[in-house]
Enzyme design. Structure first.
Site, PDB file in Angstrom:
ATOM      1  N   ASP A 128      -2.614  -5.071   0.381  1.00  0.00           N
ATOM      2  CA  ASP A 128      -2.535  -6.575   0.813  1.00  0.00           C
ATOM      3  C   ASP A 128      -3.009  -6.636   2.283  1.00  0.00           C
ATOM      4  O   ASP A 128      -3.776  -7.901   2.563  1.00  0.00           O
ATOM      5  CB  ASP A 128      -0.837  -6.485   0.878  1.00  0.00           C
ATOM      6  CG  ASP A 128      -0.161  -4.734   2.483  1.00  0.00           C
ATOM      7  OD1 ASP A 128      -0.967  -4.184   2.276  1.00  0.00           O
ATOM      8  OD2 ASP A 128       0.716  -4.988   2.243  1.00  0.00           O
ATOM      9  N   MET A 166       0.566  -1.125   0.455  1.00  0.00           N
ATOM     10  CA  MET A 166      -0.163   0.085  -0.198  1.00  0.00           C
ATOM     11  C   MET A 166       0.836   0.968  -0.061  1.00  0.00           C
ATOM     12  O   MET A 166       1.880   1.452   0.051  1.00  0.00           O
ATOM     13  CB  MET A 166      -0.476   0.008   1.404  1.00  0.00           C
ATOM     14  CG  MET A 166      -1.984  -1.182   1.205  1.00  0.00           C
ATOM     15  SD  MET A 166      -3.220  -1.735   2.280  1.00  0.00           S
ATOM     16  CE  MET A 166      -3.990   0.364   2.746  1.00  0.00           C
ATOM     17  N   HIS A 167       0.007   2.074  -0.153  1.00  0.00           N
ATOM     18  CA  HIS A 167       0.672   4.171   0.137  1.00  0.00           C
ATOM     19  C   HIS A 167       1.584   4.142  -1.183  1.00  0.00           C
ATOM     20  O   HIS A 167       2.187   5.227  -0.937  1.00  0.00           O
ATOM     21  CB  HIS A 167       1.652   3.801   1.306  1.00  0.00           C
ATOM     22  CG  HIS A 167       0.530   3.106   2.618  1.00  0.00           C
ATOM     23  ND1 HIS A 167      -0.950   3.832   2.707  1.00  0.00           N
ATOM     24  CD2 HIS A 167       0.670   2.688   3.428  1.00  0.00           C
ATOM     25  CE1 HIS A 167      -1.458   3.409   3.385  1.00  0.00           C
ATOM     26  NE2 HIS A 167      -0.147   2.453   3.729  1.00  0.00           N
TER      27      HIS A 167
END
Length: 491
Positions: A236, A79-80
């Site tokens: 995830d 992520m991110h």
């Protein structure tokens, strides 16, 4: 047959799952992280695509007939990460990853510009999130920032290569700080705070919805039917939850991967940003979740193996298991990439405290296992402040294979740990489940059943009592060293 692809930090995993939800095959391809400066963490998106091709090629070589019968593909990913594209969809710079800590000053600036950030996004600004990274780019690479036409999360850049579509889904997009998490839509206010608008963002879907079809040339290379449906997928952690059936309110898992996560599913938006608890959308419609996140978990064991010259992590675990001496005050702080919950401190560092002439490799390994467990326990305290008591956790991730670590974790947390069959497959299996939902339109509860529990580890009161004094020292050390961590980084 359904294909799940998980773009992790250390590698790409691809799995094949049949209509009976049996794992037919799996394949992985490794990735490296670039750290060109202190606090930086980057990857070249082209490396993601190459690793995805290698992982899928491994499945095709082993299971050509099954690959030819694939009906849907699901995506999961770290992520991110900020993947910046120009008007021609060309990558402008290496992707800035979730564990990058450079944008601490930009976090403060973002909260100044958007005082309602925490109420809308459900999270405080932290360097790992996507929005502060764009403020950093605007400040330090202004010409590049003006060329940005789209910002995609890592797995969504893979989707672009696969389908040609700019699309994302809510669980991953909730980690950007641009999403109104309660409304499940982009926030014009938060986007404007970083000089962006909705035109810079991909279209949003629930994780079980189709977002496009696989390009013919990619289908031919991968050995799957042309036009195969590509599901929206999930970040995830949400994908891991779908994979192990953590979708009902109150159900929870512990992920012991590169990072460490405590994840609790819910049916409402319930933020507690002051303690660094993340409140995100789940991958399924009408669901949210809360997370406690530590940036270094199983990666600490890899670090210790390299540091001490162990053959590999498994060999180091065996030495930790056989270590029979009293560790005394030996404590490890696992903050190798800074920390999120509960400290929100990008300057925090890894520390071994209490070394003596008698300290051996097995003792260091045991201290690493305990330090990660203590950090999980700190995260559980913060998580339960945001909601009710969590009674038990499913365990997923590569570190879940260690029986010793399981005993330490259960005793430090004071909760039973359930180990499911196939839990180590994690997000990739959840991505395959989401692919199935996108193709069949079945009810999520029908497909996202909990996995069969292989065994349960109960807390050990004797071990818990032995851990208690080191846990107290662990918590004190972080407080004592906080100023020193910042000084070391010149902050």
């Amino acid at each position: 047959m359904y294909l799940g692809i998980d773009l992790g930090t250390s590698g790409v995993k691809a799995v094949l799952v049949d209509a009976a939800q049996r794992l037919v095959g799996q394949s992985t391809a490794p990735l490296e992280v670039s750290r060109p400066h202190p606090l930086w963490s980057e990857q070249d998106p082209e490396d993601w695509w190459a690793a995805t091709g290698r992982a899928v090629a491994g499945l095709r070589a082993a299971h050509p007939d099954a690959m030819a019968a694939v009906r849907g593909i699901g995506l999961s990913g770290q992520m991110h990460g900020a993947t910046l594209l120009d008007k021609g969809d060309r990558v402008l710079r290496p992707a800035i990853l979730w564990n990058d800590g450079r944008s601490g000053a930009e976090c403060a600036e973002l909260e100044r510009r958007a005082p309602t950030l925490r109420a809308i996004a459900g999270n405080r600004a932290m360097p790992g999130f996507t929005a502060p990274k764009l403020l950093w780019v605007a400040a330090h690479e202004p010409d590049l920032f003006t060329a940005v036409a789209k910002v995609l999360l890592p797995k969504d850049w893979l989707r672009l290569r696969m389908t040609g579509d700019h699309a994302s889904e809510l669980s991953d997009s909730a980690g950007t700080l641009w999403l109104d998490v309660g409304r499940r839509a982009w926030s014009d206010e938060l986007l404007a705070a970083t000089g962006l608008g909705e035109a810079h963002m991909p279209r949003l879907y629930d994780g079980c919805q189709p977002t496009g079809a696989l390009r013919a040339e990619v289908a031919a290379e991968w050995g799957v039917p042309p036009g195969t449906v590509v599901a929206a997928g999930a970040g995830d952690n949400a994908a891991g939850a779908v994979g192990v059936g953590v979708v009902a309110p109150g159900s929870a898992f512990l992920s012991l991967g590169t990072s460490g996560v405590l994840f609790v599913s819910g049916d409402r938006f319930a933020p507690n940003s002051e303690r660094g608890v993340h409140a995100f959308c789940h991958a399924l419609p009408g669901r949210w979740h809360q997370m406690s996140v530590m940036l270094s978990a199983a990666s600490c064991l890899s670090f210790a193996a390299r540091l001490t010259g162990a053959v590999d992590e498994a060999a180091l675990l065996r030495e930790a298991e056989s270590h029979g001496g009293d560790l005394g005050p030996l404590v490890f702080l696992p903050y190798l990439s800074g920390e999120r919950t509960p400290h929100n401190d990008p300057h925090a560092k890894g520390v071994f405290f209490g070394l003596t002439h008698d300290t051996d490799r097995g003792a260091l390994a045991r201290a690493v296992l305990e330090g990660v467990a203590f950090a999980f326990a700190d995260g559980l305290n913060a998580l339960e402040e945001a909601g009710g008591r969590v009674e038990r956790f499913l365990v997923i991730g590569g570190g879940a294979r260690s029986a010793l670590w399981g005993r330490i974790l259960a005793s430090a947390l004071g909760r039973p740990l359930d180990y499911p069959e196939g839990g180590e497959v994690g997000p990739a299996f959840g991505a395959a489940r989401l692919a199935r939902l996108a193709v069949t339109g079945e009810e999520p509860e029908t497909v996202c059943q909990p996995l069969e529990i292989r065994h349960t580890v109960e807390p050990d009161p004797i071990l818990a009592a032995a851990l208690a004094p080191r846990r107290r020292l662990f918590r004190r050390l972080y407080g004592d060293l906080t100023a020193a961590f910042r000084e070391a980084d010149g902050a």
